[in-house]
Design an enzyme around this catalytic site. Structure first.
Site, PDB file in Angstrom:
ATOM      1  N   LYS A  53      -6.455  45.530 -67.089  1.00 39.26           N
ATOM      2  CA  LYS A  53      -6.528  44.080 -67.363  1.00 39.26           C
ATOM      3  C   LYS A  53      -7.270  43.356 -66.246  1.00 39.26           C
ATOM      4  CE  LYS A  53      -2.348  44.021 -70.223  1.00 39.26           C
ATOM      5  NZ  LYS A  53      -0.914  43.694 -70.370  1.00 39.26           N
ATOM      6  N   GLN A  97       3.851  41.911 -66.342  1.00 40.51           N
ATOM      7  CA  GLN A  97       3.794  43.122 -67.173  1.00 40.51           C
ATOM      8  C   GLN A  97       5.207  43.580 -67.539  1.00 40.51           C
ATOM      9  OE1 GLN A  97       1.008  44.425 -68.429  1.00 40.51           O
ATOM     10  NE2 GLN A  97       2.056  46.095 -69.453  1.00 40.51           N
ATOM     11  N   ASP A 120       0.408  35.392 -72.365  1.00 40.81           N
ATOM     12  CA  ASP A 120       0.926  36.485 -73.212  1.00 40.81           C
ATOM     13  C   ASP A 120       1.546  35.926 -74.490  1.00 40.81           C
ATOM     14  OD1 ASP A 120       0.693  39.239 -72.564  1.00 40.81           O
ATOM     15  OD2 ASP A 120       1.899  38.925 -70.754  1.00 40.81           O
TER      16      ASP A 120
HETATM   17  N1  GUN Z   1       3.877  45.508 -72.179  1.00 46.49           N
HETATM   18  C1  GUN Z   1       3.375  46.050 -73.310  1.00 46.49           C
HETATM   19  N2  GUN Z   1       2.505  45.197 -73.907  1.00 46.49           N
HETATM   20  C2  GUN Z   1       2.458  44.094 -73.127  1.00 46.49           C
HETATM   21  C3  GUN Z   1       1.721  42.879 -73.213  1.00 46.49           C
HETATM   22  O1  GUN Z   1       0.947  42.612 -74.138  1.00 46.49           O
HETATM   23  N3  GUN Z   1       1.927  42.006 -72.193  1.00 46.49           N
HETATM   24  C4  GUN Z   1       2.792  42.266 -71.168  1.00 46.49           C
HETATM   25  N4  GUN Z   1       2.941  41.321 -70.225  1.00 46.49           N
HETATM   26  N5  GUN Z   1       3.484  43.379 -71.065  1.00 46.49           N
HETATM   27  C5  GUN Z   1       3.311  44.293 -72.034  1.00 46.49           C
END
Ligand code: GUN
Length: 294
Positions: A53, A97, A120
């Site tokens: 990311k 995350q 998110d």
């Molecule tokens: N863990 C799995 N998918 C995601 C996501 O799209 N965002 C975040 N912050 N954590 C995740």
């Protein structure tokens, strides 16, 4: 029928090209979109997602503020970091995350975030806005699935979409987006889950099957109808001694068998994954654009 493979990387690259131009435009106005990143602990999959990311941010000219906390971090330490990012005008989006270590109360963490920086789309305010059709940050993976379908020329309106999985991150928001009025919506949606009796009886009726069950190979060839569109959201690490890492990535779909029946199918990796990251960039650039009033 042998399915056409949907190239998620190519669609993601096209959208990222547009975002790169938008970042350049915002920078010329004095605003550099910034993503605050928080990773708690050292789960290898989470580490690799966060690295990807941040790299994607840099590739389109954004900046990221990288923060790593030990697995033993306290709730208060994490909340203090989020509050600092809420106040920091250089940060337009905050990414915590998931999953978080057991001692951390996830719902409290999500609530602590400024909803206008919740790129998110997990804050209950954004979830509520999405459900009632107001402007909201849409969660990245389901938004990526919708964009992948649209870019592949799949008709969503009037289609029967069967989603396997009811998570807050994928299944529930995707069901809402697909049933909403407007482009990318107007579908008839069925959601199956672990307590559904005979999932195949539902998926066989689908024009579009979305597998988000978190179980490798859960969707088999006899569970899809001839000509269905199959989107695989699964990212499972399965042991593979022939790989240096000791594992390979596998989706929730038995790809080799299902591709012989489907009309269109996403691979893993290279399908939905690159789109998730792209929609995170999209939301962060959008947040910066709102702040810049440009
Ligand atoms: N863990 C799995 N998918 C995601 C996501 O799209 N965002 C975040 N912050 N954590 C995740």
């Amino acid at each position: 029928m042998s399915a056409k493979i949907i190239d998620g990387k190519a669609v993601a690259e096209k959208i990222r090209g547009e975002l790169r131009a938008e970042v350049a435009r915002l920078k010329a106005k004095g605003v550099t979109p910034g993503l605050g990143v928080i990773l708690v602990g050292d789960d290898p999959a989470s580490k690799s997602y966060v690295t990807a990311k941040e790299q994607a941010c840099h590739e389109i000219g954004m900046f990221s503020d990288d923060n790593r906390l030990p697995a033993s971090a306290t709730q208060e330490e994490l909340l203090a970091l989020i509050r600092r990012m809420n106040e920091d005008p250089a940060i337009h989006g905050i990414l915590v995350q998931l999953p978080l270590p057991k001692q951390i109360r996830e719902s409290e963490v999500l609530l602590a975030m400024n909803p206008d920086k919740d790129v998110d789309g997990f804050h209950p305010t954004n979830v509520g806005r999405m459900v009632v059709g107001q402007q909201a940050f849409l969660p990245c993976t389901p938004h990526g699935v919708v964009q992948l379908l649209l870019h592949s020329g799949v008709k969503i309106e009037g289609a029967h979409v069967v989603i396997v999985g009811r998570s807050n991150i994928v299944g529930k928001p995707l069901a809402n987006m697909l049933m909403a009025k407007g482009p990318g919506g107007n579908a008839t949606v069925t959601v199956c889950h672990t307590r559904t009796r005979d999932i195949g009886a539902f998926t066989r009726q689908a024009d579009i099957v979305v597998a988000a069950a978190g179980q490798p190979g859960a969707i088999k060839a006899d569970m899809v109808c001839e000509g269905a569109v199959v989107i695989d959201v699964g990212v499972n690490r399965v042991p593979d001694p022939t790989k240096k890492s000791g594992f390979r990535l596998a989706g929730d779909v038995d790809f080799e068998a299902v591709k012989e029946k489907a009309s269109l199918i996403t691979p893993v990796p290279g399908g939905v994954g690159p789109m998730t990251i792209t929609m995170l960039l999209y939301n962060t650039v959008e947040s910066a654009r709102r702040v810049a009033g440009a």
